[in-house]
Design an enzyme around this catalytic site. Sequence first.
Site, PDB file in Angstrom:
ATOM      1  N   GLY A 156      14.743  51.283  20.828  1.00 18.15           N
ATOM      2  CA  GLY A 156      14.014  50.530  21.433  1.00 18.15           C
ATOM      3  C   GLY A 156      14.443  49.523  23.058  1.00 18.15           C
TER       4      GLY A 156
ATOM      5  CG  HIS B 229      18.917  42.886  29.779  1.00 18.57           C
ATOM      6  ND1 HIS B 229      17.746  43.685  30.470  1.00 18.57           N
ATOM      7  CD2 HIS B 229      18.016  41.846  29.503  1.00 18.57           C
ATOM      8  CE1 HIS B 229      16.658  42.788  30.763  1.00 18.57           C
ATOM      9  NE2 HIS B 229      16.510  41.568  30.677  1.00 18.57           N
TER      10      HIS B 229
END
Length: 208
Positions: free
Chosen positions: A149, A110
């Site tokens: 998540g 990310h």
Amino acid sequence: MLKIVVCVSGGGTNLQAILDAIDSGRITNTRVITVISNNPGAKALERAKNHGIPGICMSPRDYADRETFNEAFTAKLCELEPDLIVLAGFLVRIPEQMVAKFSGRIINIHPSLIPSFCGVGYYGLKVHEKALERGVKVTGATVHFVNEGMDEGPIIAQKAVAVEQDDTAEILQRRVMEQAEWILLPQAIDDIANGRITITDGHVRRVK
Ligand code: GAR
């Protein structure tokens, strides 16, 4: 030998960093068995082809609904039997059933220092636009294990990158890739392939 499947959506520069690191010996004990893209036009598929790696396109758009896609996608991964699934700019949410089946065996890169600028709606260039909007002076990239998540799984490694005065989102994105992503992701794969990184009960351990 760690068998990995790399999932991509676009340019595939992180995929290229992995392939280059395998070729140059910075990643050892690892083979990319398949590249999966949700986007038929992804340059990443071309990069896989140039390396003689099978490429598959699987898009939610080609299925009646998300649940049908999720089942087909999970079934395909089960059929491929990878030791590790690497999300390298893959912009499709990983189905819960797949996270459960491959617990501790999916990693993601990310382009920010999680928990900043992550979660729903934070992907690709948008992450850097938000970082510039907020005026942060330091950003970076994170490699983490994937859980249920969104960008919430256990962190494996992070690297900070400076934000410069006149950065555009594109300039910042490139710097984060060059100074962090293309280094961190190959390193994490090599660490996992060689038993230096393990995950137990959601805790990442680095074995020295
Ligand atoms: C990379 O910056 C990656 O970190 C990001 O997408 C880009 C893909 O570039 N991933 C995310 O934003 C995931 N939330 P690439 O296709 O050239 O590797």
